[in-house]
Design a protein around this motif. Structure first.
Motif, PDB file in Angstrom:
ATOM      1  N   ILE A 393      31.196  60.472 -24.537  1.00  0.00           N
ATOM      2  CA  ILE A 393      31.788  59.703 -23.439  1.00  0.00           C
ATOM      3  C   ILE A 393      30.683  59.000 -22.642  1.00  0.00           C
ATOM      4  CG2 ILE A 393      33.128  59.873 -21.299  1.00  0.00           C
ATOM      5  CD1 ILE A 393      34.462  62.389 -22.639  1.00  0.00           C
ATOM      6  N   LYS A 394      29.624  59.751 -22.390  1.00  0.00           N
ATOM      7  CA  LYS A 394      28.491  59.166 -21.646  1.00  0.00           C
ATOM      8  C   LYS A 394      27.898  57.969 -22.395  1.00  0.00           C
ATOM      9  CE  LYS A 394      24.631  61.211 -20.276  1.00  0.00           C
ATOM     10  NZ  LYS A 394      23.865  62.433 -20.504  1.00  0.00           N
ATOM     11  N   GLN A 395      27.732  58.168 -23.688  1.00  0.00           N
ATOM     12  CA  GLN A 395      27.141  57.088 -24.502  1.00  0.00           C
ATOM     13  C   GLN A 395      28.051  55.867 -24.545  1.00  0.00           C
ATOM     14  OE1 GLN A 395      24.148  57.212 -25.714  1.00  0.00           O
ATOM     15  NE2 GLN A 395      23.863  59.324 -25.056  1.00  0.00           N
ATOM     16  N   VAL A 396      29.336  56.121 -24.716  1.00  0.00           N
ATOM     17  CA  VAL A 396      30.293  55.008 -24.777  1.00  0.00           C
ATOM     18  C   VAL A 396      30.215  54.199 -23.477  1.00  0.00           C
ATOM     19  CG1 VAL A 396      32.757  54.423 -24.781  1.00  0.00           C
ATOM     20  CG2 VAL A 396      31.873  56.056 -26.439  1.00  0.00           C
ATOM     21  N   GLU A 397      30.169  54.910 -22.366  1.00  0.00           N
ATOM     22  CA  GLU A 397      30.095  54.207 -21.074  1.00  0.00           C
ATOM     23  C   GLU A 397      28.825  53.377 -20.960  1.00  0.00           C
ATOM     24  OE1 GLU A 397      30.629  57.060 -17.920  1.00  0.00           O
ATOM     25  OE2 GLU A 397      32.697  57.433 -18.531  1.00  0.00           O
ATOM     26  N   GLU A 398      27.734  53.989 -21.359  1.00  0.00           N
ATOM     27  CA  GLU A 398      26.457  53.274 -21.269  1.00  0.00           C
ATOM     28  C   GLU A 398      26.498  51.993 -22.089  1.00  0.00           C
ATOM     29  OE1 GLU A 398      23.402  56.729 -20.986  1.00  0.00           O
ATOM     30  OE2 GLU A 398      22.542  55.112 -22.214  1.00  0.00           O
ATOM     31  N   GLN A 399      27.058  52.103 -23.274  1.00  0.00           N
ATOM     32  CA  GLN A 399      27.107  50.939 -24.171  1.00  0.00           C
ATOM     33  C   GLN A 399      28.090  49.889 -23.650  1.00  0.00           C
ATOM     34  OE1 GLN A 399      24.948  50.540 -26.424  1.00  0.00           O
ATOM     35  NE2 GLN A 399      24.137  52.620 -26.546  1.00  0.00           N
ATOM     36  N   PHE A 400      29.231  50.349 -23.209  1.00  0.00           N
ATOM     37  CA  PHE A 400      30.249  49.415 -22.720  1.00  0.00           C
ATOM     38  C   PHE A 400      29.756  48.705 -21.456  1.00  0.00           C
ATOM     39  CE2 PHE A 400      34.662  50.203 -24.526  1.00  0.00           C
ATOM     40  CZ  PHE A 400      34.954  48.860 -24.615  1.00  0.00           C
ATOM     41  N   ASP A 401      29.129  49.464 -20.570  1.00  0.00           N
ATOM     42  CA  ASP A 401      28.704  48.874 -19.297  1.00  0.00           C
ATOM     43  C   ASP A 401      27.635  47.810 -19.487  1.00  0.00           C
ATOM     44  OD1 ASP A 401      30.538  50.313 -17.910  1.00  0.00           O
ATOM     45  OD2 ASP A 401      29.173  51.963 -17.428  1.00  0.00           O
ATOM     46  N   THR A 402      26.937  47.864 -20.621  1.00  0.00           N
ATOM     47  CA  THR A 402      25.926  46.824 -20.884  1.00  0.00           C
ATOM     48  C   THR A 402      26.445  45.863 -21.963  1.00  0.00           C
ATOM     49  OG1 THR A 402      24.868  48.330 -22.447  1.00  0.00           O
ATOM     50  CG2 THR A 402      23.949  48.238 -20.231  1.00  0.00           C
ATOM     51  N   TYR A 403      27.742  45.951 -22.239  1.00  0.00           N
ATOM     52  CA  TYR A 403      28.435  45.069 -23.190  1.00  0.00           C
ATOM     53  C   TYR A 403      27.965  45.212 -24.633  1.00  0.00           C
ATOM     54  CZ  TYR A 403      29.478  43.387 -18.588  1.00  0.00           C
ATOM     55  OH  TYR A 403      29.827  43.336 -17.270  1.00  0.00           O
ATOM     56  N   HIS A 404      27.391  46.365 -24.958  1.00  0.00           N
ATOM     57  CA  HIS A 404      27.075  46.645 -26.360  1.00  0.00           C
ATOM     58  C   HIS A 404      28.327  47.275 -26.981  1.00  0.00           C
ATOM     59  CE1 HIS A 404      23.081  46.029 -24.780  1.00  0.00           C
ATOM     60  NE2 HIS A 404      22.556  46.137 -25.977  1.00  0.00           N
ATOM     61  N   THR A 405      29.346  46.448 -27.104  1.00  0.00           N
ATOM     62  CA  THR A 405      30.654  46.999 -27.451  1.00  0.00           C
ATOM     63  C   THR A 405      30.713  47.594 -28.851  1.00  0.00           C
ATOM     64  OG1 THR A 405      31.180  44.703 -27.783  1.00  0.00           O
ATOM     65  CG2 THR A 405      32.164  45.732 -25.885  1.00  0.00           C
ATOM     66  N   SER A 406      29.984  46.988 -29.800  1.00  0.00           N
ATOM     67  CA  SER A 406      30.054  47.572 -31.144  1.00  0.00           C
ATOM     68  C   SER A 406      29.383  48.947 -31.138  1.00  0.00           C
ATOM     69  CB  SER A 406      29.454  46.648 -32.199  1.00  0.00           C
ATOM     70  OG  SER A 406      28.069  46.584 -32.048  1.00  0.00           O
ATOM     71  N   ASN A 407      28.350  49.096 -30.310  1.00  0.00           N
ATOM     72  CA  ASN A 407      27.747  50.435 -30.193  1.00  0.00           C
ATOM     73  C   ASN A 407      28.727  51.429 -29.574  1.00  0.00           C
ATOM     74  OD1 ASN A 407      25.428  49.496 -31.236  1.00  0.00           O
ATOM     75  ND2 ASN A 407      24.252  49.514 -29.339  1.00  0.00           N
ATOM     76  N   ALA A 408      29.568  50.942 -28.671  1.00  0.00           N
ATOM     77  CA  ALA A 408      30.565  51.837 -28.075  1.00  0.00           C
ATOM     78  C   ALA A 408      31.519  52.329 -29.161  1.00  0.00           C
ATOM     79  CB  ALA A 408      31.331  51.125 -26.962  1.00  0.00           C
ATOM     80  N   ILE A 409      31.851  51.459 -30.119  1.00  0.00           N
ATOM     81  CA  ILE A 409      32.708  51.898 -31.227  1.00  0.00           C
ATOM     82  C   ILE A 409      31.945  52.925 -32.071  1.00  0.00           C
ATOM     83  CG2 ILE A 409      33.891  51.246 -33.365  1.00  0.00           C
ATOM     84  CD1 ILE A 409      34.566  48.630 -32.289  1.00  0.00           C
ATOM     85  N   ILE A 410      30.683  52.630 -32.331  1.00  0.00           N
ATOM     86  CA  ILE A 410      29.896  53.544 -33.175  1.00  0.00           C
ATOM     87  C   ILE A 410      29.826  54.930 -32.523  1.00  0.00           C
ATOM     88  CG2 ILE A 410      27.570  53.996 -34.105  1.00  0.00           C
ATOM     89  CD1 ILE A 410      27.342  50.890 -34.453  1.00  0.00           C
ATOM     90  N   GLU A 411      29.597  54.944 -31.207  1.00  0.00           N
ATOM     91  CA  GLU A 411      29.527  56.237 -30.499  1.00  0.00           C
ATOM     92  C   GLU A 411      30.863  56.978 -30.601  1.00  0.00           C
ATOM     93  OE1 GLU A 411      26.984  57.703 -29.483  1.00  0.00           O
ATOM     94  OE2 GLU A 411      25.514  56.093 -29.389  1.00  0.00           O
ATOM     95  N   THR A 412      31.947  56.250 -30.477  1.00  0.00           N
ATOM     96  CA  THR A 412      33.268  56.882 -30.599  1.00  0.00           C
ATOM     97  C   THR A 412      33.437  57.409 -32.020  1.00  0.00           C
ATOM     98  OG1 THR A 412      34.088  55.229 -29.060  1.00  0.00           O
ATOM     99  CG2 THR A 412      35.731  56.540 -30.184  1.00  0.00           C
ATOM    100  N   TRP A 413      32.969  56.623 -32.964  1.00  0.00           N
ATOM    101  CA  TRP A 413      33.095  57.052 -34.358  1.00  0.00           C
ATOM    102  C   TRP A 413      32.279  58.307 -34.645  1.00  0.00           C
ATOM    103  CZ3 TRP A 413      37.015  54.211 -35.002  1.00  0.00           C
ATOM    104  CH2 TRP A 413      37.746  54.378 -36.181  1.00  0.00           C
ATOM    105  N   ASN A 414      31.147  58.420 -33.961  1.00  0.00           N
ATOM    106  CA  ASN A 414      30.363  59.649 -34.120  1.00  0.00           C
ATOM    107  C   ASN A 414      31.183  60.863 -33.701  1.00  0.00           C
ATOM    108  OD1 ASN A 414      28.194  58.251 -35.071  1.00  0.00           O
ATOM    109  ND2 ASN A 414      27.163  58.104 -33.083  1.00  0.00           N
ATOM    110  N   LEU A 415      31.995  60.682 -32.667  1.00  0.00           N
ATOM    111  CA  LEU A 415      32.847  61.802 -32.230  1.00  0.00           C
ATOM    112  C   LEU A 415      33.927  62.086 -33.282  1.00  0.00           C
ATOM    113  CD1 LEU A 415      33.764  63.907 -30.150  1.00  0.00           C
ATOM    114  CD2 LEU A 415      35.090  62.104 -29.015  1.00  0.00           C
ATOM    115  N   VAL A 416      34.490  61.012 -33.837  1.00  0.00           N
ATOM    116  CA  VAL A 416      35.492  61.193 -34.899  1.00  0.00           C
ATOM    117  C   VAL A 416      34.860  61.963 -36.060  1.00  0.00           C
ATOM    118  CG1 VAL A 416      36.880  59.958 -36.634  1.00  0.00           C
ATOM    119  CG2 VAL A 416      36.840  59.142 -34.267  1.00  0.00           C
ATOM    120  N   SER A 417      33.655  61.562 -36.451  1.00  0.00           N
ATOM    121  CA  SER A 417      32.984  62.231 -37.568  1.00  0.00           C
ATOM    122  C   SER A 417      32.646  63.676 -37.229  1.00  0.00           C
ATOM    123  CB  SER A 417      31.679  61.524 -37.932  1.00  0.00           C
ATOM    124  OG  SER A 417      31.948  60.199 -38.230  1.00  0.00           O
TER     125      SER A 417
END
Ligand code: ME8
Length: 509
Positions: A393-417
């Motif tokens: 969640i922390k990582q997703v926020e960090e990425q989203f807040d700096t508009y690194h949106t594809s990284n936000a997906i990757i971080e979410t995917w890490n949780l899925v994995s």
């Protein structure tokens, strides 16, 4: 409530809307949804840039008046954005009276202030790009942007005195190092345009008449970029009877543009705003291009892929997931059918779809569909999953807040994995064989469904349609963004829904 005003470029109605324009718009809508989930009063503007010689030509080619043509195209655009479930709040068209009136007034005012003066312009003109270039800007004697033939043209024109404001803009760049994202684009603008000295900009044309007429000199129409850029404020009611939105939302928090038009947004737009004595936008983000195997996909090149057939065949979320995942911050991304199928099958079907399906299947099989207990006897593995989720969640926020949106997906995917891995680590099918392990099994299944719930909340800004389906299958209405901050928000005693396949594998043979 903190506001967040986000804009897309306003698109030319000169050809079909393709997955490039769809990307920008989907990205803006995704960021808006994220900001809303984080408690912002988020407002999104999109629209159409309907004036100019190119549009006039396209309309003529279709045997239509420009107005008929742009009316049809505006409907097309709205249809696509509705198909894509884009959550825009306003759709501005530069032919709207609310816009043209204000552009006339702005031009007048800038003339009165002495920022706009009359002179003669001579230069190399690229018709498709509607841009003049100086001799030195040409590449091999051709347009530096699209590579096509340019024509030497001369006309009486009005000019905007950019030089007057250049030093202020340089200072602004220095004081606001994150004004233009990514930094490499800022450096480009700074080193290639600001440092060598900004040229004055030609802001009117006499060679065509499909545009906003200059009030005091109506044989001139306002140059399309001065007309277009002001959409971001005319849509908010700037200089109109009701400027409450302007008061509420200006300055924009984020203008999203493609890298092709960062020059206009990063140099001229701030200077126009300075001349109007308005605050500058907080950030401008230039994303890269969706490339095809044969180079940039663009309306003028004709190698476009449209979103509709992809959406029809594979679903809206598969399409959105692909483009949002594939385009890294500020970089180009490539669209290939192989790449699309791979992401679809691996990410959506295997990782996400199977996690959900297996979990619900096991809850049905071992507990008659009911999540029976809140976790007891928490093991190290459970703690690890919980920690992982908090960190995601922390990582997703960090990425989203700096508009690194594809990284936000990757971080979410890490949780899925990670959640998928938890199944392998805890081996519920073995626990199920031993009656004395029933509590442990219940805990494992609880953690799984909670992991899914959290991942789904994080995915919601990207693929809201799918996330709604998941929430329905796991039967939870505890879906707010804040609810994932603590692990354990899934209500025990809940009966899960029927498992349904989220994405059907694409057979590649
Ligand atoms: O430039 N990949 O309109 P436009 C990603 N009217 N994005 C792409 C793309 C690609 N291959 N091709 C286009 C204009 N885009 C002006 C804007 S704003 C005040 C006026 C996207 O219809 C990208 O966002 O040519 C790019 O900046 C925009 O479409 C250009 O759209």
């Amino acid at each position: 409530m903190q506001k967040f005003y986000i804009t897309t470029p306003i698109y030319y109605p000169s050809g079909k809307f393709h997955i490039g324009t769809a990307y920008t718009t989907a990205l803006a809508s995704t960021i808006k949804r994220y900001k809303k989930a984080r408690g912002f009063d988020a407002y999104m503007l999109t629209g159409m840039d309907e004036h100019g010689q190119k549009v006039q030509k396209v309309a003529e080619g279709r045997g239509k008046t420009p107005q008929e043509h742009v009316d049809e195209m505006a409907e097309e655009a709205k249809k696509i954005w509705s198909l894509m479930e884009i959550e825009y709040d306003d759709f501005i068209r530069t032919t709207d009276e609310r816009h043209t009136k204000v552009v006339e007034e702005i031009f007048d005012r800038l003339m009165e202030q002495g920022d706009i003066y009359k002179s003669e312009y001579e230069g190399w003109y690229c018709m498709p790009c509607e841009t003049y270039f100086t001799e030195t800007q040409l590449v091999d004697g051709k347009c530096p942007d699209c590579g096509r033939e340019v024509k030497k043209m001369k006309e009486e024109s009005y000019f905007f005195n950019m030089k007057k404001y250049a030093d202020r803009l340089i200072k602004f760049y220095n004081d606001n190092p994150e004004f233009i994202l990514p930094e490499s684009r800022k450096n480009e603008l700074f080193n290639n345009f600001l440092k060598p000295g900004l040229e004055d900009l030609c802001v009117s044309r006499t060679s065509f008449d499909w545009g906003v007429k200059v009030r005091k000199d109506p044989k001139h129409v306002v140059y399309v970029w001065l007309d277009a850029l002001t959409n971001y404020i005319t849509a908010l009611g700037y200089l109109s009877d009701d400027d409450s939105l302007m008061k509420k939302y200006w300055p924009a928090d984020l203008h999203i543009v493609g890298k092709d038009i960062i020059r206009f947004h990063g140099l001229y737009w701030p200077i126009f705003l300075m001349a109007l004595d308005l605050p500058l936008p907080k950030q401008i983000y230039a994303h890269g291009f969706i490339m095809m195997k044969d180079g940039k996909m663009s309306k003028s090149k004709g190698n476009v892929i449209c979103p509709e057939p992809l959406i029809e065949r594979y679903g809206l979320d598969a399409f959105k997931y692909f483009i949002l995942r594939e385009m890294s911050f500020g970089q180009d991304g490539t669209f290939t059918p192989e790449g699309f199928v791979e992401r679809f099958n691996f990410d959506l079907c295997n990782d996400l779809g199977n996690l959900l399906n297996r979990t619900i299947g096991m809850i049905n099989k071992y507990f008659g569909g009911e999540i029976t207990s809140y976790p007891t006897n928490i093991s190290d593995l459970d703690k690890e999953l919980e920690e992982f989720s908090k960190n995601s969640i922390k990582q997703v926020e960090e990425q989203f807040d700096t508009y690194h949106t594809s990284n936000a997906i990757i971080e979410t995917w890490n949780l899925v994995s990670r959640t998928n891995k938890y199944i392998d680590e805890t081996t519920p099918w073995i626990l199920a064989k031993d009656d004395s392990k029933k509590d442990r099994l219940a805990t494992v299944l609880y953690n799984l469904i909670e992991g899914i719930r959290i991942g789904t909340v994080l995915l919601r800004p990207f693929i809201p349609e799918t996330t709604e389906k998941i929430f329905k299958q796991i039967n939870t209405d505890n879906t707010s963004y804040d609810s994932v901050k603590e692990f354990g928000g899934y209500k025990s005693g809940t009966k899960v829904g029927t498992p349904e396949v989220l994405f059907k594998r694409i057979e590649t043979k």
